[in-house]
Design an enzyme around this catalytic site. Sequence first.
Site, PDB file in Angstrom:
ATOM      1  N   ASP A  30       0.757  -1.203   0.016  1.00 19.39           N
ATOM      2  CA  ASP A  30      -0.173   0.092  -0.037  1.00 19.39           C
ATOM      3  C   ASP A  30       0.879   1.240  -0.049  1.00 19.39           C
ATOM      4  O   ASP A  30       2.062   1.125   0.528  1.00 19.39           O
ATOM      5  CB  ASP A  30      -1.007   0.028   1.340  1.00 19.39           C
ATOM      6  CG  ASP A  30      -2.226   0.868   0.787  1.00 19.39           C
ATOM      7  OD1 ASP A  30      -3.224   0.452   0.683  1.00 19.39           O
ATOM      8  OD2 ASP A  30      -2.014   1.990   0.974  1.00 19.39           O
ATOM      9  N   PHE A 152     -16.662  -9.924  -5.592  1.00 17.85           N
ATOM     10  CA  PHE A 152     -18.062  -9.544  -5.426  1.00 17.85           C
ATOM     11  C   PHE A 152     -18.414  -9.818  -3.865  1.00 17.85           C
ATOM     12  O   PHE A 152     -19.436  -9.767  -3.327  1.00 17.85           O
ATOM     13  CB  PHE A 152     -18.856 -10.732  -6.067  1.00 17.85           C
ATOM     14  CG  PHE A 152     -18.994 -10.728  -7.665  1.00 17.85           C
ATOM     15  CD1 PHE A 152     -19.589  -9.792  -8.336  1.00 17.85           C
ATOM     16  CD2 PHE A 152     -17.682 -11.439  -8.417  1.00 17.85           C
ATOM     17  CE1 PHE A 152     -19.432  -9.499  -9.660  1.00 17.85           C
ATOM     18  CE2 PHE A 152     -17.721 -11.296  -9.735  1.00 17.85           C
ATOM     19  CZ  PHE A 152     -18.718 -10.398 -10.397  1.00 17.85           C
ATOM     20  N   LEU A 153     -17.164  -9.565  -3.063  1.00 16.42           N
ATOM     21  CA  LEU A 153     -17.236  -9.748  -1.535  1.00 16.42           C
ATOM     22  C   LEU A 153     -18.101  -8.556  -1.120  1.00 16.42           C
ATOM     23  O   LEU A 153     -18.041  -7.399  -1.713  1.00 16.42           O
ATOM     24  CB  LEU A 153     -15.984  -9.759  -0.734  1.00 16.42           C
ATOM     25  CG  LEU A 153     -15.083  -8.700  -1.174  1.00 16.42           C
ATOM     26  CD1 LEU A 153     -15.284  -7.511  -0.116  1.00 16.42           C
ATOM     27  CD2 LEU A 153     -13.516  -9.346  -0.725  1.00 16.42           C
ATOM     28  N   GLY A 257     -26.245   2.282   0.645  1.00 17.27           N
ATOM     29  CA  GLY A 257     -24.873   3.237   0.807  1.00 17.27           C
ATOM     30  C   GLY A 257     -23.852   2.380   0.551  1.00 17.27           C
ATOM     31  O   GLY A 257     -23.851   1.435  -0.214  1.00 17.27           O
ATOM     32  N   CYS A 260     -19.779   1.052  -2.841  1.00 15.89           N
ATOM     33  CA  CYS A 260     -20.013   0.486  -4.144  1.00 15.89           C
ATOM     34  C   CYS A 260     -21.317   0.642  -4.875  1.00 15.89           C
ATOM     35  O   CYS A 260     -21.212   1.383  -5.936  1.00 15.89           O
ATOM     36  CB  CYS A 260     -19.810  -1.194  -4.119  1.00 15.89           C
ATOM     37  SG  CYS A 260     -18.218  -1.771  -3.456  1.00 15.89           S
ATOM     38  N   LYS A 320     -24.038  -0.588   6.599  1.00 14.61           N
ATOM     39  CA  LYS A 320     -24.607  -1.818   6.894  1.00 14.61           C
ATOM     40  C   LYS A 320     -23.950  -2.532   8.257  1.00 14.61           C
ATOM     41  O   LYS A 320     -22.923  -1.994   8.665  1.00 14.61           O
ATOM     42  CB  LYS A 320     -24.423  -2.977   5.496  1.00 14.61           C
ATOM     43  CG  LYS A 320     -23.016  -3.158   5.355  1.00 14.61           C
ATOM     44  CD  LYS A 320     -22.724  -3.976   3.979  1.00 14.61           C
ATOM     45  CE  LYS A 320     -23.035  -5.464   4.393  1.00 14.61           C
ATOM     46  NZ  LYS A 320     -22.531  -6.169   3.247  1.00 14.61           N
TER      47      LYS A 320
HETATM   48  P1  NAD Z   1     -10.267   1.120  -0.355  1.00 14.38           P
HETATM   49  O1  NAD Z   1     -10.166   2.657  -0.737  1.00 14.38           O
HETATM   50  O2  NAD Z   1     -10.646   0.709   1.043  1.00 14.38           O
HETATM   51  O3  NAD Z   1      -8.549   0.650  -0.678  1.00 14.38           O
HETATM   52  C1  NAD Z   1      -7.609   1.135  -1.827  1.00 14.38           C
HETATM   53  C2  NAD Z   1      -6.320   1.013  -0.946  1.00 14.38           C
HETATM   54  O4  NAD Z   1      -5.638   1.025  -2.091  1.00 14.38           O
HETATM   55  C3  NAD Z   1      -5.946   1.923  -0.020  1.00 14.38           C
HETATM   56  O5  NAD Z   1      -5.574   1.666   0.979  1.00 14.38           O
HETATM   57  C4  NAD Z   1      -5.024   3.053  -0.920  1.00 14.38           C
HETATM   58  O6  NAD Z   1      -3.797   3.470  -0.038  1.00 14.38           O
HETATM   59  C5  NAD Z   1      -4.320   1.923  -1.795  1.00 14.38           C
HETATM   60  N1  NAD Z   1      -3.504   2.527  -2.954  1.00 14.38           N
HETATM   61  C6  NAD Z   1      -4.129   3.446  -4.005  1.00 14.38           C
HETATM   62  N2  NAD Z   1      -3.093   3.477  -5.010  1.00 14.38           N
HETATM   63  C7  NAD Z   1      -2.207   2.681  -4.605  1.00 14.38           C
HETATM   64  C8  NAD Z   1      -0.779   2.341  -5.241  1.00 14.38           C
HETATM   65  N3  NAD Z   1      -0.618   3.245  -6.605  1.00 14.38           N
HETATM   66  N4  NAD Z   1      -0.062   1.626  -4.747  1.00 14.38           N
HETATM   67  C9  NAD Z   1      -0.360   1.053  -3.602  1.00 14.38           C
HETATM   68  N5  NAD Z   1      -1.632   1.180  -2.966  1.00 14.38           N
HETATM   69  C10 NAD Z   1      -2.342   2.001  -3.392  1.00 14.38           C
HETATM   70  O7  NAD Z   1     -10.929   0.379  -1.549  1.00 14.38           O
HETATM   71  P2  NAD Z   1     -11.610  -0.736  -1.337  1.00 14.38           P
HETATM   72  O8  NAD Z   1     -12.853  -0.717  -0.586  1.00 14.38           O
HETATM   73  O9  NAD Z   1     -10.743  -2.252  -0.964  1.00 14.38           O
HETATM   74  O10 NAD Z   1     -11.883  -1.214  -2.798  1.00 14.38           O
HETATM   75  C11 NAD Z   1     -11.134  -1.502  -3.976  1.00 14.38           C
HETATM   76  C12 NAD Z   1     -11.755  -1.673  -5.430  1.00 14.38           C
HETATM   77  O11 NAD Z   1     -12.442  -2.920  -5.128  1.00 14.38           O
HETATM   78  C13 NAD Z   1     -12.768  -0.476  -5.809  1.00 14.38           C
HETATM   79  O12 NAD Z   1     -12.481  -0.555  -7.134  1.00 14.38           O
HETATM   80  C14 NAD Z   1     -13.868  -1.136  -5.486  1.00 14.38           C
HETATM   81  O13 NAD Z   1     -15.096  -0.432  -6.318  1.00 14.38           O
HETATM   82  C15 NAD Z   1     -13.942  -2.614  -5.516  1.00 14.38           C
HETATM   83  N6  NAD Z   1     -14.748  -3.423  -4.697  1.00 14.38           N
HETATM   84  C16 NAD Z   1     -14.851  -3.136  -3.381  1.00 14.38           C
HETATM   85  C17 NAD Z   1     -15.838  -3.748  -2.447  1.00 14.38           C
HETATM   86  C18 NAD Z   1     -16.015  -3.256  -1.133  1.00 14.38           C
HETATM   87  O14 NAD Z   1     -16.796  -3.799  -0.620  1.00 14.38           O
HETATM   88  N7  NAD Z   1     -15.227  -2.439  -0.523  1.00 14.38           N
HETATM   89  C19 NAD Z   1     -16.259  -4.993  -3.154  1.00 14.38           C
HETATM   90  C20 NAD Z   1     -16.088  -5.282  -4.272  1.00 14.38           C
HETATM   91  C21 NAD Z   1     -15.264  -4.484  -5.156  1.00 14.38           C
END
Ligand code: NAD
Length: 437
Positions: A30, A152-153, A257, A260, A320
Amino acid sequence: MDIAVIGTGYVGLVTGAVFAELGNHVICVDKMPERIEMLMGLKMPFFEPGLREMVERNMEDGRLQFSTDTGHAVKSSEIIFIAVGTPPKETGETDLSQVESAAAEIGKNYNDYKIIVNKSTVPVGTGDLVREIIQQHKPPELDIHVVSNPEFLSEGSAVADALNPDRIVIGAPNQQVAMKLIELYSILEKPMIITSVRSAEMIKYASNAFLATKVSFINSVANLCETVGADVDEVRRGMGLDERIGPKFLRAGVGYGGSCFPKDTESLLNVSRSYGAGMQILEGTIAVNKMQPVLFVNKLESVFGSLDGKLIGVLGLSFKPNTDDIREASALYIIDLLHKRGARVQVYDPMAMDNVRRSGVNVTFCEDEYDAAAGTDAVLVLTEWNRFRQLNFSRLKRVMAGAHLFDGRNIYDPAVVRRYGLSYHGVGRQSVLLENS
Ligand code: NAD
């Protein structure tokens, strides 16, 4: 296999931990050093059931590492997952800057053939963009393939979902590349579907948009139920037993909310418009969802005449249950509306209070649900945490100044609430009032 996961948010961290649990060597990176430091000290950056234990187990066994060194992670891995954020811009368009910078870093450290797997939710065509960016930076003689493997989690059950997915979608440029991902996932023994990269990208958006539409559909039915004298809870049970419809995502409430549904519906709508196609159904989904908090607060106002000077207790802040995530949480929209109409608000949530504190919202934070109800004119339940299902109504009634319970998730039996001397107001159900209220 040696795997790197770029981005340790909800998706990246859970994905990394699960792949390690399945016997792979995983480096999670990260760009936020404080996040990596926390993880190395076994402190999770967010709450997710079972995650800490899984991370600890796999770190101890040497299968899971955390680092800020993307270069090292890329160089030492054969499969690299991109799991960075894809937030919306003001326009509803997807901000791909995190994906672009991750791709550039992969390209700069590309020392051997690797498969790049995009797990972030991205507009159709982003796989091509990622490949082009990596190509600009990598040595020209090395081959590269980009796969789309959407996630899809659900937050709140992320670890269980990742270990037990309904299906695994692999959007690969050819069969050989798909085989590598099949090999990785085969241990889960779950259905896998192999598609083109673009179809996989679309499957994710279409799935989320469909679920969001299901929620807005039942909310529209709920709003009509109130007018025509039906009960949406009975209606959804009657509908949900039809196997073609199914009971999930069919509960009326104050709206969806999270990080996603709101952004993915906006993004898909934006993509459709940019191709001149448009998706009117999504416009409806989004509009209904934006109105649900407003209608809920209107209901409160119609009970009291005016909310000016009223003290309101809010139970539940996260979008949620079983998560501390407050992104786009309906509770925050409702609190904002309550403030605008002159009410004061005191709140309780089992997990999300620190995040709300950090967001700077002006509310009183309370010790528990009864503390949040103390002296209030009305209590609003906005997140269906299990502990709120077991509310002690007589204790609630004793500590409140007024006697109105607003059930924003339809989790209570109106007659039971009424028996304890509280007026009940749900969503899409007839209010059950005390005689003198
Ligand atoms: P998040 O914002 O919680 O986490 C993203 C992480 O990526 C952050 O910690 C950020 O610091 C890091 N990051 C960004 N750019 C970076 C880089 N260049 N190098 C290293 N680290 C970097 O996001 P999330 O909720 O985990 O979602 C991630 C993706 O998955 C999104 O596209 C989201 O739509 C998708 N998604 C999310 C969920 C969910 O429930 N949260 C479910 C399915 C899909």
